[in-house]
Design an enzyme around this catalytic site. Structure first.
Site, mmCIF file in Angstrom:
data_model
loop_
_atom_site.group_PDB
_atom_site.id
_atom_site.type_symbol
_atom_site.label_atom_id
_atom_site.label_comp_id
_atom_site.label_asym_id
_atom_site.label_seq_id
_atom_site.Cartn_x
_atom_site.Cartn_y
_atom_site.Cartn_z
ATOM 1 C CE1 TYR A 182 53.148 11.608 16.798
ATOM 2 C CE2 TYR A 182 55.474 11.780 16.240
ATOM 3 C CZ TYR A 182 54.206 11.349 15.942
ATOM 4 O OH TYR A 182 53.987 10.640 14.779
ATOM 5 C CB VAL A 234 54.266 10.312 5.302
ATOM 6 C CG1 VAL A 234 53.454 9.790 4.128
ATOM 7 C CG2 VAL A 234 54.888 9.154 6.091
ATOM 8 C CB VAL A 258 57.926 21.146 6.844
ATOM 9 C CG1 VAL A 258 58.631 19.951 6.203
ATOM 10 C CG2 VAL A 258 58.608 22.437 6.461
HETATM 11 P P1 NAD Z 1 46.323 12.660 10.260
HETATM 12 O O1 NAD Z 1 46.118 13.654 11.337
HETATM 13 O O2 NAD Z 1 45.947 13.045 8.872
HETATM 14 O O3 NAD Z 1 45.588 11.291 10.599
HETATM 15 C C1 NAD Z 1 45.244 10.894 11.903
HETATM 16 C C2 NAD Z 1 43.789 10.493 11.880
HETATM 17 O O4 NAD Z 1 43.420 10.023 13.193
HETATM 18 C C3 NAD Z 1 42.827 11.651 11.552
HETATM 19 O O5 NAD Z 1 41.921 11.252 10.562
HETATM 20 C C4 NAD Z 1 42.145 11.954 12.882
HETATM 21 O O6 NAD Z 1 40.848 12.488 12.710
HETATM 22 C C5 NAD Z 1 42.165 10.587 13.542
HETATM 23 N N1 NAD Z 1 42.104 10.662 15.001
HETATM 24 C C6 NAD Z 1 42.838 11.463 15.832
HETATM 25 N N2 NAD Z 1 42.480 11.262 17.106
HETATM 26 C C7 NAD Z 1 41.522 10.304 17.098
HETATM 27 C C8 NAD Z 1 40.753 9.681 18.116
HETATM 28 N N3 NAD Z 1 40.910 10.006 19.415
HETATM 29 N N4 NAD Z 1 39.850 8.754 17.763
HETATM 30 C C9 NAD Z 1 39.671 8.421 16.448
HETATM 31 N N5 NAD Z 1 40.366 8.979 15.443
HETATM 32 C C10 NAD Z 1 41.283 9.911 15.762
HETATM 33 O O7 NAD Z 1 47.866 12.238 10.334
HETATM 34 P P2 NAD Z 1 48.754 11.287 9.421
HETATM 35 O O8 NAD Z 1 49.936 12.078 9.030
HETATM 36 O O9 NAD Z 1 47.926 10.621 8.399
HETATM 37 O O10 NAD Z 1 49.250 10.229 10.512
HETATM 38 C C11 NAD Z 1 48.786 8.886 10.544
HETATM 39 C C12 NAD Z 1 49.677 8.067 11.469
HETATM 40 O O11 NAD Z 1 50.998 8.026 10.983
HETATM 41 C C13 NAD Z 1 49.782 8.601 12.896
HETATM 42 O O12 NAD Z 1 49.757 7.503 13.786
HETATM 43 C C14 NAD Z 1 51.133 9.274 12.946
HETATM 44 O O13 NAD Z 1 51.676 9.283 14.251
HETATM 45 C C15 NAD Z 1 51.910 8.374 12.014
HETATM 46 N N6 NAD Z 1 53.076 9.009 11.413
HETATM 47 C C16 NAD Z 1 52.903 10.024 10.512
HETATM 48 C C17 NAD Z 1 54.018 10.582 9.903
HETATM 49 C C18 NAD Z 1 53.906 11.691 8.898
HETATM 50 O O14 NAD Z 1 54.944 12.121 8.385
HETATM 51 N N7 NAD Z 1 52.734 12.172 8.559
HETATM 52 C C19 NAD Z 1 55.294 10.087 10.200
HETATM 53 C C20 NAD Z 1 55.427 9.084 11.146
HETATM 54 C C21 NAD Z 1 54.301 8.525 11.736
HETATM 55 C C1 UD1 Z 2 56.995 14.372 11.210
HETATM 56 C C2 UD1 Z 2 55.551 13.955 11.446
HETATM 57 C C3 UD1 Z 2 55.460 13.071 12.644
HETATM 58 C C4 UD1 Z 2 56.411 11.914 12.433
HETATM 59 C C5 UD1 Z 2 57.826 12.391 12.188
HETATM 60 C C6 UD1 Z 2 58.719 11.228 11.825
HETATM 61 C C7 UD1 Z 2 54.023 15.660 10.594
HETATM 62 C C8 UD1 Z 2 53.157 16.830 10.925
HETATM 63 N N1 UD1 Z 2 54.711 15.138 11.628
HETATM 64 O O1 UD1 Z 2 57.497 15.172 12.294
HETATM 65 O O2 UD1 Z 2 54.140 12.565 12.766
HETATM 66 O O3 UD1 Z 2 56.373 11.020 13.488
HETATM 67 O O4 UD1 Z 2 57.804 13.261 11.055
HETATM 68 O O5 UD1 Z 2 59.999 11.652 11.547
HETATM 69 O O6 UD1 Z 2 54.076 15.203 9.467
HETATM 70 N N2 UD1 Z 2 59.483 23.223 9.946
HETATM 71 C C9 UD1 Z 2 59.776 24.520 9.537
HETATM 72 N N3 UD1 Z 2 58.738 25.343 9.246
HETATM 73 C C10 UD1 Z 2 57.431 24.950 9.328
HETATM 74 C C11 UD1 Z 2 57.144 23.610 9.746
HETATM 75 C C12 UD1 Z 2 58.208 22.785 10.038
HETATM 76 O O7 UD1 Z 2 60.937 24.900 9.435
HETATM 77 O O8 UD1 Z 2 56.530 25.749 9.028
HETATM 78 C C13 UD1 Z 2 60.607 22.328 10.273
HETATM 79 C C14 UD1 Z 2 60.516 21.716 11.666
HETATM 80 O O9 UD1 Z 2 61.114 22.507 12.657
HETATM 81 C C15 UD1 Z 2 61.291 20.405 11.441
HETATM 82 C C16 UD1 Z 2 61.002 20.046 9.976
HETATM 83 O O10 UD1 Z 2 60.556 21.242 9.357
HETATM 84 O O11 UD1 Z 2 62.670 20.630 11.588
HETATM 85 C C17 UD1 Z 2 59.932 18.984 9.822
HETATM 86 O O12 UD1 Z 2 58.802 19.341 10.620
HETATM 87 P P1 UD1 Z 2 57.394 18.592 10.477
HETATM 88 O O13 UD1 Z 2 56.954 18.581 9.066
HETATM 89 O O14 UD1 Z 2 56.477 19.171 11.490
HETATM 90 O O15 UD1 Z 2 57.765 17.089 10.793
HETATM 91 P P2 UD1 Z 2 58.519 16.356 12.011
HETATM 92 O O16 UD1 Z 2 58.557 17.182 13.232
HETATM 93 O O17 UD1 Z 2 59.810 15.855 11.446
#
Ligand code: NAD
Ligand code: UD1
Length: 320
Positions: free
Chosen positions: A142, A172, A186
């Site tokens: 990833y 986020v 998490v």
């Molecule tokens: P999310 O899964 O809620 O959003 C991703 C969206 O993309 C979904 O609505 C999904 O249906 C759509 N999608 C997936 N595959 C697709 C495809 N092939 N074609 C069209 N749409 C597609 O996740 P999120 O947490 O909102 O993440 C949004 C972005 O932020 C991602 O690029 C992720 O890598 C990035 N990001 C998220 C976090 C985090 O903590 N959530 C941290 C760092 C980066």
């Molecule tokens: C998250 C984002 C990823 C982003 C990255 C940036 C999600 C799903 N993934 O990854 O898109 O690029 O931050 O830093 O938001 N954990 C537990 N128990 C659980 C789930 C998780 O202990 O049930 C731990 C994991 O091992 C990890 C931490 O919590 O150490 C955070 O995990 P997770 O929320 O999946 O996020 P990231 O892997 O940091």
């Protein structure tokens, strides 16, 4: 008023960007395949948001979505570390190849790109906070895909003179983050566990820490990045600049729910990063961005949202 495309706009972060754009009086098109996103995240906008249900991997669909568009917020991806470890090919096809389609179409349409990068680019560094001058060191497929994509984008800025920005999000959290998948973030999972009296599964010792960032701040930062003139290829962290361990996060959660939250420890996750904390100075300097929410205020709003929506987004016993 301008028209913007939000890829992944039916998902967690994307739908909050849509809200912010609509509040600012813009017109919005969303491209989403609804694989993890949901129509309900856009339902409150009625016809004001145009939803194109389609796949990033289909170049024709992507190109069509750029008609009349001034800029794209590229959020669509499969955003999970463990999912990428299980299935690196699909991770690459969506996150890298799909993104390239978006960048080529943006180039052809003359649209500015604001891309959802990831702090996972930094890997497991000794140095904290993590700043943009540090080398990238992805630890999972990833993270490698997110790095490859932001580097493609920077190369497009160089060779095609495009306006592009990568915002490296940290962890986020907030309303609409799904809590019903093994790949859920998490905080989303632990809020569900706490509200439904389930046991939280801590992967490893729980001392790992994250710079948890409330989603409203992330959406606001995206609009600032779109509106601000910056050199093509600019990359910056978008986060608060603090970190909290999982154990301390659970203590905060216990205070908010008002009862003990059961915990158990399981093996640490493959490809996991131990500590994550942003150096937030560049975004402040370039965009005037700082977070308005503290971790505690964001967690309170998030928990309230899960409490209200339980039964809609919470897992039912049969699905567990
Ligand atoms: P999310 O899964 O809620 O959003 C991703 C969206 O993309 C979904 O609505 C999904 O249906 C759509 N999608 C997936 N595959 C697709 C495809 N092939 N074609 C069209 N749409 C597609 O996740 P999120 O947490 O909102 O993440 C949004 C972005 O932020 C991602 O690029 C992720 O890598 C990035 N990001 C998220 C976090 C985090 O903590 N959530 C941290 C760092 C980066
Ligand atoms: C998250 C984002 C990823 C982003 C990255 C940036 C999600 C799903 N993934 O990854 O898109 O690029 O931050 O830093 O938001 N954990 C537990 N128990 C659980 C789930 C998780 O202990 O049930 C731990 C994991 O091992 C990890 C931490 O919590 O150490 C955070 O995990 P997770 O929320 O999946 O996020 P990231 O892997 O940091």
């Amino acid at each position: 008023m301008s028209k913007y495309l939000v890829t992944g706009g039916a998902g967690f972060i994307g739908s909050h960007i849509v809200d912010a754009l609509i509040s600012a009086g813009h017109s919005v098109r969303v491209l989403d395949d609804l694989s993890t996103g949901q129509r309900v995240n856009l339902a409150h906008h009625g016809d004001a948001v145009e939803l194109v249900v389609g796949d990033l991997r289909d170049m024709e669909t992507v190109s069509r979505c750029f008609e009349g568009v001034r800029g794209v917020f590229h959020e669509a991806a499969l955003p999970s570390v463990p999912r990428s470890v299980e299935d690196p090919l699909t991770c690459n096809a969506v996150n890298v190849d799909g993104s390239l389609n978006v960048f080529v179409a943006a180039r052809d349409a003359g649209a500015k790109v604001v891309y959802a990068g990831s702090s996972s680019a930094y890997g497991d560094t000794e140095v904290l906070p993590k700043h943009e001058g540090m080398p990238v060191a992805p630890m999972s497929p990833y993270a490698a895909a997110k790095v490859a994509t932001e580097q493609y984008l920077a190369s497009f800025a160089k060779v095609y003179g495009m306006e592009t920005v990568t915002l490296r999000y940290f962890n986020v959290f907030g309303p609409r983050q799904r809590n019903d998948s093994p790949y859920s973030g998490v905080i989303a999972k632990f809020c569900r566990n706490a509200l439904q009296g389930e046991t939280c599964r801590i992967e490893g010792d729980g001392l790992q820490s994250r710079d948890f960032t409330y989603v409203h701040d992330v959406a606001r930062g995206n609009l600032l990045a779109m509106e601000t003139a910056l050199p093509g290829g600019t990359t910056m962290n978008l986060a608060g600049g603090d970190r909290i361990s999982l154990l301390d996060m659970l203590d905060e959660l216990e205070k908010l729910v008002g009862h003990k939250v059961e915990r158990t420890h399981v093996d640490p996750r493959a490809g996991d990063v131990k500590h994550s904390q942003a150096d937030a100075r560049r975004a402040k300097e370039l965009l005037g961005f700082t977070c308005e929410h503290t971790f505690a205020s964001g967690l309170r709003e998030t928990l309230d949202w899960y409490r209200e929506s339980i039964g809609v987004t919470a897992v039912t016993p049969e699905k567990r």
